[in-house]
Design an enzyme around this catalytic site. Structure first.
Site, PDB file in Angstrom:
ATOM      1  CG  HIS A  27      39.963 -70.869 -19.330  1.00 12.05           C
ATOM      2  ND1 HIS A  27      40.658 -69.706 -19.117  1.00 12.05           N
ATOM      3  CD2 HIS A  27      38.672 -70.599 -18.986  1.00 12.05           C
ATOM      4  CE1 HIS A  27      39.827 -68.775 -18.654  1.00 12.05           C
ATOM      5  NE2 HIS A  27      38.621 -69.286 -18.563  1.00 12.05           N
ATOM      6  CD  GLU A  93      40.884 -73.289 -16.581  1.00  5.66           C
ATOM      7  OE1 GLU A  93      41.638 -73.672 -17.501  1.00  5.66           O
ATOM      8  OE2 GLU A  93      40.967 -72.165 -16.051  1.00  5.66           O
ATOM      9  CG  HIS A 132      41.863 -67.029 -20.769  1.00  2.94           C
ATOM     10  ND1 HIS A 132      42.620 -67.573 -19.767  1.00  2.94           N
ATOM     11  CD2 HIS A 132      41.590 -65.756 -20.384  1.00  2.94           C
ATOM     12  CE1 HIS A 132      42.803 -66.658 -18.808  1.00  2.94           C
ATOM     13  NE2 HIS A 132      42.185 -65.550 -19.174  1.00  2.94           N
ATOM     14  CG  ASP A 142      43.962 -70.370 -21.836  1.00  4.83           C
ATOM     15  OD1 ASP A 142      44.351 -69.188 -21.778  1.00  4.83           O
ATOM     16  OD2 ASP A 142      43.082 -70.832 -21.088  1.00  4.83           O
TER      17      ASP A 142
HETATM   18 ZN   LIG Z   1      42.756 -69.531 -19.333  1.00  2.12          ZN
END
Ligand SMILES: [Zn+2]
Length: 222
Positions: A27, A93, A132, A142
């Site tokens: 992400h 992330e 994602h 993303d």
């Molecule tokens: Zn995401």
């Protein structure tokens, strides 16, 4: 590899205690590091991920790999027919501050090192290293495009081909074979192109797209 512990209360037990995670989801968070850490550890927000990687390459661990972090959206994401992807996956992330351009080398180097260590511990096939956007076509975009999927694959992280082979099937069946949710076909094609055909992102099952889809379906691993 150095990891900074930054525990989040936002996790629970995986539904599948016996099965190790076999999907890795990448992400981006389009904000500053401090905002992202705040968000991912706030009980009111009910989101989290296992790891966060700052632009300088610092790796934060928020949720233990044994546990179910909340990065995919419950009931909203799908890959290879599976939902509840939070139970089957690990989430990373990448911090991407607003108005920044590109992914710094330090950040991608840290991602490479972290992903390699994850792959040494879990049976994650190359085809299950996804963004994602791949698991939520039309809903999520993303990691922010363009993402260096090819560079990562050349380092052993994820699937890639430069080939174009004549397509014997239609786009729907090839996208499904790879793992995409095709209920919105154009969104699924766009998600595929953002990952595997970045020079041709148009949401259309055109000749190039069909041929890249065909080439990719020939090299799918487990
Ligand atoms: Zn995401």
């Amino acid at each position: 590899m150095e990891i900074t512990e930054y525990p989040s209360p936002n996790y629970n037990q995986r539904q599948t205690n016996q099965t190790p995670p076999d999907i890795l989801v990448i992400h981006t968070m389009n904000m500053e590091l401090s905002e992202a850490l705040e968000l991912l550890t706030s009980p009111a927000r009910e989101i989290s991920s296992h790891y966060v990687i700052a632009t300088d390459g610092t790796i934060y661990r928020l949720v233990s790999e044994d546990c179910r972090a909340w990065h995919c959206g419950t009931g909203k994401s799908k890959w290879r027919g599976k939902d509840d992807l939070n139970s089957f996956s690990l989430g990373i992330e990448l911090i991407r501050p607003v108005n920044s351009s590109g992914y710094p080398k330090e950040q991608i180097d840290a991602l490479t090192e972290l992903a390699r260590s994850i792959l040494s511990r879990f049976p994650i096939p190359a085809r299950n290293i996804v963004g994602h956007s791949d698991i939520a076509p039309g809903r999520k975009t993303d990691p922010i495009f363009p993402f260096p999927w090819k560079d990562l694959a050349l380092k052993g992280i994820g699937l890639w081909t430069d080939d174009f082979t004549p397509a014997a099937q239609n786009a729907e069946s090839m996208l499904e074979a790879i793992g995409y949710d095709i209920k919105d076909l154009s969104a699924a094609i766009t998600a595929f192109q953002m990952h595997f055909l970045p020079e041709n992102v148009n949401g259309k099952a055109d000749d190039l797209t069909l041929k890249r889809l065909s080439a990719l379906t020939r090299i799918l691993d487990n």
